[in-house]
Motif scaffolding. Structure first.
Motif, short mmCIF file in Angstrom:
data_model
loop_
_atom_site.label_atom_id
_atom_site.label_comp_id
_atom_site.label_asym_id
_atom_site.label_seq_id
_atom_site.Cartn_x
_atom_site.Cartn_y
_atom_site.Cartn_z
N LYS A 152 3.38 8.98 -0.61
CA LYS A 152 2.67 8.89 -2.02
C LYS A 152 1.21 8.12 -2.04
O LYS A 152 0.60 8.39 -2.69
CB LYS A 152 3.39 7.74 -3.08
N GLY A 153 0.81 8.03 -0.59
CA GLY A 153 -0.74 7.66 -0.25
C GLY A 153 -0.80 6.12 -0.46
O GLY A 153 -2.15 5.58 -0.40
N LEU A 154 0.32 5.27 -0.48
CA LEU A 154 -0.12 3.79 -0.44
C LEU A 154 -0.46 3.05 0.91
O LEU A 154 -0.26 3.83 1.97
CB LEU A 154 1.50 3.10 -0.68
N THR A 155 -1.33 2.39 0.78
CA THR A 155 -1.99 1.82 1.80
C THR A 155 -0.87 1.15 3.00
O THR A 155 0.20 0.55 2.28
CB THR A 155 -3.01 0.83 1.85
N GLU A 156 -0.95 0.88 4.37
CA GLU A 156 -0.20 0.34 5.04
C GLU A 156 0.11 -1.35 4.61
O GLU A 156 1.22 -1.78 4.70
CB GLU A 156 -0.46 0.27 6.78
N ARG A 157 -0.84 -1.70 4.23
CA ARG A 157 -0.97 -3.18 3.84
C ARG A 157 0.16 -3.33 2.49
O ARG A 157 0.82 -4.16 2.44
CB ARG A 157 -2.00 -3.78 3.49
N ARG A 158 -0.19 -2.23 1.39
CA ARG A 158 0.81 -2.39 0.43
C ARG A 158 2.24 -2.05 0.74
O ARG A 158 3.00 -2.58 0.15
CB ARG A 158 0.13 -1.30 -0.79
N VAL A 159 2.49 -1.11 1.83
CA VAL A 159 3.94 -0.84 2.15
C VAL A 159 4.61 -1.94 2.71
O VAL A 159 5.50 -2.21 2.34
CB VAL A 159 3.78 0.47 3.06
N LEU A 160 3.82 -2.41 3.82
CA LEU A 160 4.16 -3.63 4.47
C LEU A 160 4.71 -4.76 3.45
O LEU A 160 5.76 -5.28 3.48
CB LEU A 160 3.32 -4.15 5.48
N TYR A 161 3.65 -5.15 2.61
CA TYR A 161 3.80 -6.43 1.64
C TYR A 161 4.40 -6.25 0.36
O TYR A 161 4.74 -7.20 -0.21
CB TYR A 161 2.78 -7.31 1.64
N GLY A 162 4.42 -5.01 -0.07
CA GLY A 162 4.85 -4.64 -1.52
C GLY A 162 6.27 -4.13 -1.34
O GLY A 162 6.93 -4.10 -2.34
N HIS A 163 6.46 -3.58 -0.22
CA HIS A 163 8.03 -2.97 0.04
C HIS A 163 8.89 -3.62 0.96
O HIS A 163 9.85 -4.25 0.75
CB HIS A 163 7.94 -1.68 0.09
N GLN A 178 13.99 5.29 5.05
CA GLN A 178 13.51 6.32 4.10
C GLN A 178 12.32 5.94 3.20
O GLN A 178 11.53 6.64 2.93
CB GLN A 178 14.58 7.20 3.62
N TYR A 179 12.57 4.77 2.52
CA TYR A 179 12.01 4.48 1.35
C TYR A 179 10.39 4.16 1.80
O TYR A 179 9.40 4.29 1.00
CB TYR A 179 12.57 3.28 0.79
N VAL A 180 10.25 3.84 3.11
CA VAL A 180 9.13 3.57 3.60
C VAL A 180 8.40 4.65 3.77
O VAL A 180 7.16 5.02 3.40
CB VAL A 180 9.16 2.56 5.03
#
Length: 361
Positions: A261-272, A253-255
């Protein structure tokens, strides 16, 4: 965290003791020890030579042998048998031998090999470059290949890329590393096609005469085939583990919230996702490194004529060379426990939320 590390370090002591004790009992029960081997050798030598005189050495001592020591069907003179037992330390009861071994290990004295006429520590240092080279580079390359490939497969799950790479992974998983080694020899080491790579040793005979750059190239030239065989034969499990771990996190769910929230896929993948998905990968690193470093390279060492720790430990077990067997067992186990502790500590570096001190009711 400091208290946890201290407890883990203290726990190493009874763990080492238990492992040494269990293996000591098993080895003592196994037939064909060094005393029996020496007796069989002397009986065969004396009966064939019709009587001989000389001295035999081993286990840090030597005894004299005369032709009259062998008495046909009656075997060797009992006094000579006692001398052989004394030479190898078997004139003492098993508990006393185990206690002496532990006291010596506390002083980092691992004794001398029964059959190689060298100290155990010197033998380990002598064989270490081969095992370090195979273990370090194969593990490093395997992680550098498997983790990005697993992430790419997770983000492209179900695509043509995922299908073809899965086929390659299945082939790598199904075929043992030593078969890949034989294939590489046939193809690239003068077997039936090209003669591009050497087949023996870690370096060339003229290694000392080469320049610094030439030494580095020569070193990796000799390592190319054995490291490639190890990587191909072992990268499949880690790749699939990485893929499944990332797939499991991507569907949480957090993804979905991060994407909303509008985060890019790269930010979602490597930031979370990356931080959470990598926990299980880090957990398996110590076992993977220790496994390849100390045991997984045995057949590779034999095939490519590399005299490393894996081959030495195997020969020591076959020949009942107890000082080498227990010395390497002690060192390998200690290193393994310490690396496992380092892996647990790395958990907290990747995800500070992990607290080993917390306990749930």
């Amino acid at each position: 965290m400091l208290a946890y590390i201290l407890r883990r370090l203290l726990l190493i002591i009874p763990t080492l003791f238990g492992i040494l004790l269990i293996n000591f009992i098993i080895i003592q029960a196994a037939p064909g020890g060094p005393v029996e081997q020496m007796i069989a050798k002397l009986e065969g030598f004396d009966s064939a030579a019709g009587g001989a005189t000389g001295r035999i050495s081993g286990g840090g001592g030597e005894v004299s042998v005369a032709g009259s020591n062998y008495r046909g069907a009656q075997g060797l003179d009992p006094e000579l048998v006692k001398e052989i037992e004394r030479m190898y330390g078997f004139d003492k009861p098993a508990p006393e031998r185990f206690w002496i071994m532990l006291k010596n290990y506390l002083r980092l004295d691992f004794g001398s090999s029964f059959f190689r006429d060298a100290k155990v520590t010197d033998l380990i240092v002598e064989k270490m470059p081969v095992s370090i080279s195979l273990g370090l580079w194969s593990t490093l390359i395997m992680y550098l290949v498997s983790i990005p490939l697993g992430i790419a497969k997770a983000t492209r799950h179900g695509s043509t890329f995922d299908l073809w790479t899965s086929t390659a992974i299945i082939v790598g998983y199904a075929i043992p590393a030593f078969l890949f080694a034989i294939l590489l020899i046939v193809l690239f080491a003068g077997g039936s096609y090209w003669d591009w790579f050497p087949l023996r040793g870690l370096t060339s005979n003229n290694f000392d005469e080469l320049s610094l750059g030439g030494k580095i190239l020569d070193y990796f030239w000799h390592l190319t085939l054995p490291v490639t065989a190890l990587v191909i034969g072992n990268f499949a499990t880690l790749t699939l583990l990485t893929k499944n771990s990332f797939l499991d996190e991507i569907n949480k769910q957090y993804v979905v919230t991060a994407r909303a929230k509008g985060l890019t896929e790269r930010r979602v993948l490597y930031g979370h996702v990356f931080r959470n998905a990598m926990l299980i990968i880090i957990a398996g690193f110590p076992a993977a490194f220790i496994g390849i470093f100390f045991t997984g390279s045995l057949l590779i060492e034999v095939i490519f004529s590399l005299d490393g720790l894996g081959l030495m430990s195997f020969e020591a077990a076959i020949n009942r060379d107890y000082p080498v067997v227990f010395g390497t067992l002690f060192i390998f186990t200690l290193v393994g426990l310490l690396v496992k502790l380092i892996g647990d500590i790395t958990y907290t570096l990747v995800d500070p939320r992990i607290d080993f001190e917390s306990r749930e009711g």
